[in-house]
Design a protein around this motif. Structure first.
Motif, PDB file in Angstrom:
ATOM      1  N   PHE A  40       0.894  -1.219  -0.002  1.00 21.13           N
ATOM      2  CA  PHE A  40      -0.035   0.111   0.063  1.00 21.13           C
ATOM      3  C   PHE A  40       0.815   1.091  -0.075  1.00 21.13           C
ATOM      4  N   SER A  41       0.616   2.324  -0.807  1.00 18.60           N
ATOM      5  CA  SER A  41       1.222   3.348  -0.565  1.00 18.60           C
ATOM      6  C   SER A  41       0.400   4.419   0.288  1.00 18.60           C
ATOM      7  N   THR A  42       1.177   4.440   1.494  1.00 12.15           N
ATOM      8  CA  THR A  42       0.423   4.985   2.637  1.00 12.15           C
ATOM      9  C   THR A  42       0.971   5.852   3.578  1.00 12.15           C
ATOM     10  N   GLU A 154      -8.672  12.776  14.790  1.00  5.28           N
ATOM     11  CA  GLU A 154      -7.272  12.216  15.217  1.00  5.28           C
ATOM     12  C   GLU A 154      -6.713  11.592  14.142  1.00  5.28           C
ATOM     13  N   ILE A 155      -7.386  10.612  13.376  1.00  8.73           N
ATOM     14  CA  ILE A 155      -6.601   9.956  12.669  1.00  8.73           C
ATOM     15  C   ILE A 155      -6.661  10.650  11.233  1.00  8.73           C
ATOM     16  N   ILE A 156      -7.358  11.551  10.880  1.00  6.06           N
ATOM     17  CA  ILE A 156      -7.422  12.057   9.600  1.00  6.06           C
ATOM     18  C   ILE A 156      -6.157  13.328   9.813  1.00  6.06           C
ATOM     19  N   SER A 157      -6.017  13.749  11.276  1.00  4.25           N
ATOM     20  CA  SER A 157      -4.972  14.541  11.403  1.00  4.25           C
ATOM     21  C   SER A 157      -3.626  14.031  11.441  1.00  4.25           C
ATOM     22  N   LYS A 158      -3.543  13.082  11.745  1.00  6.46           N
ATOM     23  CA  LYS A 158      -2.223  12.343  11.668  1.00  6.46           C
ATOM     24  C   LYS A 158      -2.008  11.815  10.165  1.00  6.46           C
ATOM     25  N   GLU A 159      -2.834  11.430   9.427  1.00  6.63           N
ATOM     26  CA  GLU A 159      -2.497  11.027   8.350  1.00  6.63           C
ATOM     27  C   GLU A 159      -2.120  12.149   7.407  1.00  6.63           C
ATOM     28  N   ILE A 160      -2.706  13.433   7.245  1.00  9.88           N
ATOM     29  CA  ILE A 160      -2.339  14.369   6.481  1.00  9.88           C
ATOM     30  C   ILE A 160      -1.370  15.136   7.120  1.00  9.88           C
ATOM     31  N   GLY A 161      -1.005  14.960   8.449  1.00  8.23           N
ATOM     32  CA  GLY A 161       0.040  15.906   8.948  1.00  8.23           C
ATOM     33  C   GLY A 161      -0.285  17.334   9.501  1.00  8.23           C
ATOM     34  N   HIS A 166      -7.143  22.237  11.837  1.00  4.52           N
ATOM     35  CA  HIS A 166      -7.179  22.781  10.728  1.00  4.52           C
ATOM     36  C   HIS A 166      -8.476  22.480   9.957  1.00  4.52           C
ATOM     37  N   PRO A 167      -8.867  23.442   8.947  1.00  8.69           N
ATOM     38  CA  PRO A 167     -10.023  23.518   8.290  1.00  8.69           C
ATOM     39  C   PRO A 167     -10.082  21.960   7.366  1.00  8.69           C
ATOM     40  N   ASP A 168      -8.798  21.595   6.608  1.00  7.50           N
ATOM     41  CA  ASP A 168      -8.766  20.575   5.948  1.00  7.50           C
ATOM     42  C   ASP A 168      -8.952  19.449   6.641  1.00  7.50           C
ATOM     43  N   VAL A 169      -8.809  19.222   7.888  1.00  5.79           N
ATOM     44  CA  VAL A 169      -9.103  18.069   8.762  1.00  5.79           C
ATOM     45  C   VAL A 169     -10.340  17.644   8.837  1.00  5.79           C
ATOM     46  N   GLU A 170     -11.144  18.786   8.999  1.00  2.17           N
ATOM     47  CA  GLU A 170     -12.646  18.762   9.203  1.00  2.17           C
ATOM     48  C   GLU A 170     -13.036  18.496   7.819  1.00  2.17           C
ATOM     49  N   ARG A 171     -12.996  18.987   6.692  1.00  2.00           N
ATOM     50  CA  ARG A 171     -13.376  18.745   5.364  1.00  2.00           C
ATOM     51  C   ARG A 171     -12.949  17.289   5.085  1.00  2.00           C
ATOM     52  N   LEU A 172     -11.839  16.582   5.395  1.00  2.22           N
ATOM     53  CA  LEU A 172     -11.592  15.262   5.027  1.00  2.22           C
ATOM     54  C   LEU A 172     -12.490  14.559   6.026  1.00  2.22           C
ATOM     55  N   ASN A 247      -8.555   5.776   0.679  1.00  2.00           N
ATOM     56  CA  ASN A 247      -9.453   6.895   0.421  1.00  2.00           C
ATOM     57  C   ASN A 247      -9.246   7.909   1.156  1.00  2.00           C
ATOM     58  N   VAL A 248      -8.645   7.803   2.430  1.00  2.00           N
ATOM     59  CA  VAL A 248      -8.056   9.120   3.111  1.00  2.00           C
ATOM     60  C   VAL A 248      -7.384   9.963   2.221  1.00  2.00           C
ATOM     61  N   HIS A 249      -6.040   9.084   1.496  1.00  2.00           N
ATOM     62  CA  HIS A 249      -5.157   9.746   0.790  1.00  2.00           C
ATOM     63  C   HIS A 249      -5.508  10.389  -0.434  1.00  2.00           C
ATOM     64  N   HIS A 250      -6.523   9.607  -1.094  1.00  2.00           N
ATOM     65  CA  HIS A 250      -6.839  10.331  -2.492  1.00  2.00           C
ATOM     66  C   HIS A 250      -7.823  11.495  -2.096  1.00  2.00           C
ATOM     67  N   HIS A 251      -8.382  11.508  -1.119  1.00  2.00           N
ATOM     68  CA  HIS A 251      -9.080  12.806  -0.951  1.00  2.00           C
ATOM     69  C   HIS A 251      -8.258  14.031  -0.264  1.00  2.00           C
TER      70      HIS A 251
END
Length: 317
Positions: A40-42, A154-161, A166-172, A247-251
């Protein structure tokens, strides 16, 4: 790396322990197990259970309980996601239906008949349960949706750094629920996509929940042991969790940049024409359906006609 290292007590009536642990890093990883090797590319990495001892971590590992026997996509994904958090990183999974054993767990999901996030209890089978994700979503949650609801930011925050605020975390967080997790919730709870009594024109058994279901031991398999069941559950976690992260990384890589382009174009529409009814998107960003959804959500609905000017490329017509 990810390695299946099930430890099973001699009696089948006793709980089955899974000892795979998680560590968060930001690079590609390879998932290895007794049954498959998949790449996986993650940005999340898995490590072998033996790689992090109690002495090395300086703390006792948490234990997460879920039921044994036939598994479904929701608890496989829920177990994967909860171990992406700081609180349950490296947690041991204990698969049992014994209430006394479940009482000793730090967290329990998809079993136990209790939903109480203050005690990290995340079951959805009990009478009267009607929890939904919120934010306009009305689908009843499964254990996967419950874990995502309480730990997804928390998971999204960690995955996108990015920081959790951050607004992007809420959007994702919202986009990933809509595009991925909600379907897991609906299928597990038997909720149809459409309000109709008409039979479907075809059967779809290719979705993630069906594919995870087929990982269960088949009745004709000679090996029906708890060890084999445990191994298959690891495989289900790998499949469900891998697709979740994809899916998270695609978004993060595609959907968010496209959204920014569209929002900038909407903000500049008055510069194109004083009516504000012409939106010019100067840079290609597929797909057009998502562009229109963003425009519809951001613009004044009293402007009945909106004109969209956009570039084409060989992927569109």
């Amino acid at each position: 790396m990810f390695s299946c290292c099930p430890k099973v007590l001699s009696s089948c009536a006793l709980p089955v322990y899974l000892t795979t642990k998680f560590a968060i890093s930001y690079r590609s990883f390879t998932v290895e197990s007794a049954f498959s090797v998949k790449h996986f590319s993650t940005m999340a990495s898995l490590v072998k259970a033996g790689d992090m001892s109690k002495e090395e971590t300086g703390k006792t590992l948490k234990r997460v309980g879920t039921h044994n026997g036939t598994f479904h996509c929701d608890e496989a994904l829920g177990c994967f996601m909860i171990r992406l958090t700081d609180k349950y990183a490296g947690a041991q999974i204990v698969r049992t239906r014994d209430p006394k054993v479940l009482e000793t767990m730090d967290a329990v999901l998809d079993v136990g008949g209790v939903y109480d996030p203050s005690k990290d209890r995340y079951d959805h089978h009990q009478r009267g349960f009607d929890e939904v994700f919120g934010h306009g979503f009305v689908t009843k949650l499964s254990s996967a949706g419950l874990i995502y609801k309480h730990f997804g930011l928390e998971i999204i925050s960690k995955e996108i750094g990015r920081d959790p605020g951050h607004p992007d975390v809420e959007r994702l967080y919202l986009a990933v629920y809509k595009s991925f997790v909600e379907a897991i919730d609906a299928i597990d709870n038997g909720i149809n996509m459409y309000d109709t009594d008409q039979p479907p024109k075809y059967i779809n058994n290719t979705h993630l929940s069906s594919r995870v279901g087929r990982i269960n031991i088949d009745w004709i398999d000679e090996d029906q042991s708890p060890e084999k069941e445990n191994e298959r559950f690891h495989q289900a976690m790998t499949v469900a969790g891998g697709e979740f992260l994809e899916n998270v990384h695609h978004h993060a890589k595609s959907w968010l940049p496209a959204r920014s382009i569209v929002e900038e174009s909407i903000a500049a529409r008055q510069e194109v024409d004083s009516s504000g009814k012409i939106v010019v998107i100067k840079q290609f960003c597929p797909p057009i359906s998502r562009v229109l959804v963003i425009i519809a959500s951001r613009m004044d609905h009293t402007n009945s006609n909106i004109f969209l000017v956009r570039p084409l490329n060989h992927f569109q017509s």
